[in-house]
Enzyme design. Structure first.
Site, PDB file in Angstrom:
ATOM      1  N   HIS A 217     -38.703  15.152  16.701  1.00  0.00           N
ATOM      2  CA  HIS A 217     -38.548  13.279  16.750  1.00  0.00           C
ATOM      3  C   HIS A 217     -39.550  13.041  18.093  1.00  0.00           C
ATOM      4  O   HIS A 217     -40.533  12.416  17.954  1.00  0.00           O
ATOM      5  CB  HIS A 217     -37.193  12.792  17.259  1.00  0.00           C
ATOM      6  CG  HIS A 217     -37.861  10.648  17.464  1.00  0.00           C
ATOM      7  ND1 HIS A 217     -38.186  10.366  15.987  1.00  0.00           N
ATOM      8  CD2 HIS A 217     -37.700  10.547  17.895  1.00  0.00           C
ATOM      9  CE1 HIS A 217     -38.325   8.979  16.213  1.00  0.00           C
ATOM     10  NE2 HIS A 217     -38.245   9.040  17.576  1.00  0.00           N
ATOM     11  N   TYR A 221     -43.582  10.911  19.157  1.00  0.00           N
ATOM     12  CA  TYR A 221     -44.124   9.847  20.692  1.00  0.00           C
ATOM     13  C   TYR A 221     -45.631  10.878  21.297  1.00  0.00           C
ATOM     14  O   TYR A 221     -46.646  10.255  21.511  1.00  0.00           O
ATOM     15  CB  TYR A 221     -43.195  10.416  21.725  1.00  0.00           C
ATOM     16  CG  TYR A 221     -42.011   9.316  21.415  1.00  0.00           C
ATOM     17  CD1 TYR A 221     -42.213   8.261  21.198  1.00  0.00           C
ATOM     18  CD2 TYR A 221     -40.615   9.638  21.181  1.00  0.00           C
ATOM     19  CE1 TYR A 221     -41.670   6.867  21.140  1.00  0.00           C
ATOM     20  CE2 TYR A 221     -39.977   9.316  20.335  1.00  0.00           C
ATOM     21  CZ  TYR A 221     -40.284   7.691  20.585  1.00  0.00           C
ATOM     22  OH  TYR A 221     -38.668   6.833  19.843  1.00  0.00           O
ATOM     23  N   HIS A 368     -41.549   3.164   5.693  1.00  0.00           N
ATOM     24  CA  HIS A 368     -41.428   3.250   7.529  1.00  0.00           C
ATOM     25  C   HIS A 368     -42.032   3.854   8.533  1.00  0.00           C
ATOM     26  O   HIS A 368     -43.510   3.465   8.951  1.00  0.00           O
ATOM     27  CB  HIS A 368     -40.091   3.738   7.650  1.00  0.00           C
ATOM     28  CG  HIS A 368     -39.815   3.661   8.849  1.00  0.00           C
ATOM     29  ND1 HIS A 368     -39.810   2.462   9.892  1.00  0.00           N
ATOM     30  CD2 HIS A 368     -39.799   4.348  10.018  1.00  0.00           C
ATOM     31  CE1 HIS A 368     -39.965   2.886  11.383  1.00  0.00           C
ATOM     32  NE2 HIS A 368     -39.868   4.774  11.659  1.00  0.00           N
ATOM     33  N   PHE A 369     -42.676   4.878   7.904  1.00  0.00           N
ATOM     34  CA  PHE A 369     -43.631   5.403   8.562  1.00  0.00           C
ATOM     35  C   PHE A 369     -45.025   6.323   8.324  1.00  0.00           C
ATOM     36  O   PHE A 369     -45.878   5.793   9.024  1.00  0.00           O
ATOM     37  CB  PHE A 369     -42.581   7.406   9.373  1.00  0.00           C
ATOM     38  CG  PHE A 369     -43.403   8.308   7.897  1.00  0.00           C
ATOM     39  CD1 PHE A 369     -44.212   8.719   7.312  1.00  0.00           C
ATOM     40  CD2 PHE A 369     -41.870   9.519   6.757  1.00  0.00           C
ATOM     41  CE1 PHE A 369     -44.312   9.775   6.724  1.00  0.00           C
ATOM     42  CE2 PHE A 369     -42.058   9.998   5.766  1.00  0.00           C
ATOM     43  CZ  PHE A 369     -43.551  10.374   5.687  1.00  0.00           C
ATOM     44  N   HIS A 370     -45.350   5.042   7.429  1.00  0.00           N
ATOM     45  CA  HIS A 370     -46.482   4.769   6.774  1.00  0.00           C
ATOM     46  C   HIS A 370     -47.044   3.768   7.928  1.00  0.00           C
ATOM     47  O   HIS A 370     -47.816   3.601   8.567  1.00  0.00           O
ATOM     48  CB  HIS A 370     -46.971   5.154   5.694  1.00  0.00           C
ATOM     49  CG  HIS A 370     -47.442   6.236   5.352  1.00  0.00           C
ATOM     50  ND1 HIS A 370     -46.202   6.877   4.054  1.00  0.00           N
ATOM     51  CD2 HIS A 370     -48.808   6.503   4.818  1.00  0.00           C
ATOM     52  CE1 HIS A 370     -46.534   8.210   3.963  1.00  0.00           C
ATOM     53  NE2 HIS A 370     -47.993   8.231   3.960  1.00  0.00           N
ATOM     54  N   ARG A 431     -37.551  10.473  -1.713  1.00  0.00           N
ATOM     55  CA  ARG A 431     -38.153   9.728  -1.362  1.00  0.00           C
ATOM     56  C   ARG A 431     -39.328  10.632  -1.828  1.00  0.00           C
ATOM     57  O   ARG A 431     -41.081  11.054  -2.106  1.00  0.00           O
ATOM     58  CB  ARG A 431     -38.808  10.477  -0.032  1.00  0.00           C
ATOM     59  CG  ARG A 431     -38.333  11.193   0.458  1.00  0.00           C
ATOM     60  CD  ARG A 431     -38.054  11.533   2.180  1.00  0.00           C
ATOM     61  NE  ARG A 431     -38.820  11.450   2.478  1.00  0.00           N
ATOM     62  CZ  ARG A 431     -39.144  12.075   4.507  1.00  0.00           C
ATOM     63  NH1 ARG A 431     -38.189  11.682   4.293  1.00  0.00           N
ATOM     64  NH2 ARG A 431     -40.067  12.439   4.128  1.00  0.00           N
ATOM     65  N   ARG A 432     -39.066  12.097  -2.611  1.00  0.00           N
ATOM     66  CA  ARG A 432     -39.659  13.243  -2.803  1.00  0.00           C
ATOM     67  C   ARG A 432     -39.548  13.580  -3.903  1.00  0.00           C
ATOM     68  O   ARG A 432     -39.898  14.996  -3.968  1.00  0.00           O
ATOM     69  CB  ARG A 432     -39.038  14.498  -1.628  1.00  0.00           C
ATOM     70  CG  ARG A 432     -39.695  14.042  -0.445  1.00  0.00           C
ATOM     71  CD  ARG A 432     -39.467  15.735   0.500  1.00  0.00           C
ATOM     72  NE  ARG A 432     -39.299  15.311   2.106  1.00  0.00           N
ATOM     73  CZ  ARG A 432     -38.392  15.089   2.719  1.00  0.00           C
ATOM     74  NH1 ARG A 432     -37.321  15.106   2.906  1.00  0.00           N
ATOM     75  NH2 ARG A 432     -38.312  14.826   3.691  1.00  0.00           N
TER      76      ARG A 432
END
Lengths: 541, 207
Positions: A217, A221, A368-370, A431-432
């Site tokens: 995580h 950041y 989401h993370f893209h 997803r994978r």
């Protein structure tokens, strides 16, 4: 101050970062195409998983780490107005990281390390992949050291003065990264490498996942902080105004670093090896860490409003129209914030302890993370590059209008790529997978969304090519006789003359982090040494 | 004597902590924060408090938790374990009449490959891996968990709607990962019959 050596150092780092980026963009487009099954000749899990592993490592580890190092060196030297401490060491760090990148790239590209970027023990990659990853991180630790030394040197020679915000945030990021990278370092050094070399017979997959969650995580950041730095120290000036609050910005960075670290278990919500109490604790921390982002959103929008009104904007929303939309930094921050709002909404669902079950490991997650990384964060990397290139090269940018088209197409492409991706997740697509072979009616609903993603990916690839083209053309242009653009940091409305030491230093916060990390990871890691656990032998893939 | 010194030390430490906190708060008070920004920070904290409150209340009072039973098992010797021996897999009734579903994940399928369960009934799934990391998701239901080798993933849920559902592996487990899936039939509660071999097993156990 002639900073030619620093400019060269920065430019070298940024070129490695963007070189990795463009390569990974081509892979990304291949992946959506292969995944859709549109062209059956492309169908190959072997190539797909090698590609997806490389794409993840290049974007997540190489683009980010090199960008952050290069940008950090230049921020340090320009905001503190002092040369980079121990330039030789900085170059050593660069070459170690580059060597690591190449060392990891060879097994990745030859399909010897198709373990995706999260490693997946007890599945095993070629040992060179792990050594490469270690070297990449070790090189970045040298960068962290240099940032910390420059920070304390400046403080020593400027007692009681507030450290410039840009450097304060960069140092926060260096500290964050030192803490962050320990988890994955422990996993690689004590599990992955000994297993690959045959020194140990088994590893505990549960412990491996716990250690990776430590890193997984806060690493986001680490990637995000440069974008926030640009929000605070470049955007207000570029928009023609002032930073709304310097002190609150510092507090936001501190909260981000302190609470960003002890919350990795929201990646393990669905895992059997950790108990629900620890997951809930990390889940609550995850919500707390949304505070600095909400505060950042406020400060940045307030700064933009000041600029818009100074430029003659009237009424409740009139100031938005008067912003300089043709300034690449300003356009980027607007698009970045739009993607942050949408992505943040999705993030709240992921963070929600129980609701996460609905979307865990579905296509929703890469969607989401893209949106939040490749969108919100990377668009600010573009903005910083457009801003720094003329400064670093002492040449004007090749084409500002091309840069604007590039930013708009990145935003539109990201929308077309990630919206169907989210929907596919809600429709249950994992997803994978490299292609859909399930013989069930459910998959019929997936097809149109997969086709839309190909189109979105294509727009993004075109946009990425425009970005690289613009940078290359700028570099190859002849240098004009008179061109000396300097980096300009935004001034706060209320200049900060004095500041509590707690908002100007990390000694206290470092101790707070140590305590929080001990609380949130102490027992969850130690439990593996007190339980009757059964390790797993190494597996191929 | 020794106790006195310890008490004294604790006393000093407490005093120091109080001094530090007073100093910290006093210093932070000097920071200029715009009143509008103060309001926004309060709103943000309120939103965060609300969301945290919801998940915490759900967890503590409604028992809404993700699968988190920290139970270990030797994944290399599943076939020798009593619980996950091949004959013991699938849907079974336990002594109290509750339904327990035991499943093994291995490259590249879930075993047994097809099971039937009743709708609107509490089901306890126990998933184990016989090799690497897997994940299982039955789309459109809450049946989702990671399956980590060395651990038993237990999840209790129920399926509201009858129908044929795919059971998909949702964690990369090797180059054949795409092909790792199986089927589950969710049957109307009144039409479902407990599997007969279970009763036989039970009798064997009792006998």
């Amino acid at each position: 101050m002639d900073d030619a050596t620093e400019r060269k150092l920065t430019l070298s780092h940024l070129w490695v970062a963007f070189g990795a980026f463009i390569l990974a963009c081509f892979m990304g487009e291949y992946q959506v195409l292969e995944r859709s099954g549109l062209i059956s000749a492309l169908d190959s899990p072997t190539v797909y998983f090698a590609s997806v592993s490389t794409h993840g490592v290049l974007m997540g580890f190489v683009l980010t780490t090199f960008f952050i190092m290069g940008f950090g060196y230049y921020t340090a030297t320009t905001s503190l107005k002092m040369p980079v401490w121990n330039l030789k060491l900085a170059w050593v760090g660069f070459w170690i990281s580059l060597l690591g990148t190449v060392m990891a790239a060879v097994p990745l590209l030859t399909g010897k390390a198709s373990v995706l970027y999260t490693f997946y023990l007890p599945i095993q990659a070629h040992v060179a992949f792990y050594f490469g990853a270690v070297l990449l991180v070790v090189g970045s630790w040298l960068w962290c050291g240099i940032m910390l030394v420059m920070f304390s040197q400046w403080k020593k020679s400027h007692p009681k003065q507030p450290v410039p915000l840009a450097m304060f945030a960069t140092t926060a990021n260096a500290l964050l990264w030192l803490w962050t990278s320990v988890g994955v370092a422990l996993e690689v050094l004590f599990q992955a490498i000994p297993l690959a070399l045959g020194w140990i017979d088994t590893v505990d997959a549960g412990l491996a996942r716990t250690l990776f969650a430590w890193t997984l995580h806060p690493i986001v950041y680490f990637w995000l902080i440069p974008a926030y730095i640009a929000f605070y120290v470049f955007v207000p000036k570029q928009a023609g105004g002032f930073l709304f609050s310097d002190e609150v910005a510092r507090a936001a960075f501190i909260v981000l670093v302190v609470f960003g670290l002890p919350i990795g278990f929201h990646h393990l919500y669905m895992d059997p090896e950790q108990a629900s109490g620890w997951k809930l604790l990390h889940g609550i921390g995850t919500f707390v860490v949304s505070l600095p982002t909400l505060v950042t959103g406020f400060t940045v929008i307030a700064s933009l409003e000041i600029a818009g009104r100074l430029r003659g904007g009237k009424g409740l929303f009139g100031w938005i129209g008067t912003l300089p939309w043709t300034n690449t930094m300003v356009l980027s921050v607007i698009l970045s914030l739009l993607m942050l709002i949408l992505g943040g909404f999705g993030g709240i669902i992921n963070a929600s302890y129980a609701m996460n079950a609905m979307i865990h490991n579905t296509a929703w997650v890469p969607g989401h993370f893209h949106l939040i990384f490749a969108g919100t964060t990377v668009i600010m990397y573009f903005a910083i590059a457009y801003y720094l290139w003329p400064v670093l090269l002492r040449k004007p940018l090749f084409s500002n209008s091309m840069a604007l088209i590039q930013l708009w197409t990145w935003f539109i492409g990201m929308g077309i790529l990630t919206t169907p991706w989210h929907v596919l997740g809600l429709l249950g697509q994992p997803r994978r997978i490299s292609t859909v072979v399930y013989n069930t009616l459910l998959t019929l609903a997936w097809k149109p969304y997969e086709l839309a993603m190909i189109f979105g990916g294509l727009i993004l690839l075109g946009s990425a090519c425009l970005f690289i083209y613009n940078l290359v053309k700028t570099q190859l242009n002849p240098a004009p006789a008179e061109f000396n653009q300097q980096i300009e940091y935004a001034d706060p409305i209320h200049p900060v003359e004095s500041i509590p030491e707690y908002l100007n230093d990390f000694k206290l916060w470092n101790r707070v982090i140590a305590v929080l990390m001990a609380i949130s990871f102490g027992v969850p890691i130690l439990q593996f040494f007190f339980m009757d656990t059964f390790g797993s032998p190494a597996w191929g893939y | 004597m020794q106790i006195d010194s310890i008490v004294q030390r604790c006393h000093d430490l407490a005093g120091k902590t109080v001094d530090f906190l007073q100093d910290f708060i006093a210093q932070m008070r000097t920071v200029h924060v715009d009143s509008l920004e103060q309001k926004w920070i309060k709103i943000a904290l309120l939103i965060i408090g609300l969301l945290v409150g919801i998940i915490t209340i759900d967890a503590f009072f409604h028992g809404v938790n993700p699968p988190s039973k920290v139970e270990t098992i030797d994944s290399a010797r599943l076939h020798l374990s009593k619980e996950f021996a091949e004959s013991n897999l699938g849907v079974q009734l336990d002594d109290k009449g509750a339904i327990v579903v035991r499943m093994v994940a291995g490259r590249y399928s879930f075993f047994p490959k097809h099971i039937s369960v009743p709708a609107e009934t509490k089901l306890t799934f126990r998933w184990v891996s016989m090799d690497v990391l897997h994940g299982v998701h039955i789309p459109m239901t809450n049946m989702s968990t990671m399956i980590v080798p060395g651990y038993v993933a237990e999840i209790t849920t129920s399926f509201p709607k009858p129908g044929e559902y795919p059971v998909l592996c949702n964690e990369y487990c090797g180059l054949g990962h795409n092909h790792m899936w199986s089927n589950i039939s969710v049957i109307a509660k009144e039409d479902w019959q407990a599997p007969t071999h279970t009763i036989a097993n039970k009798e064997a156990n009792n006998g």
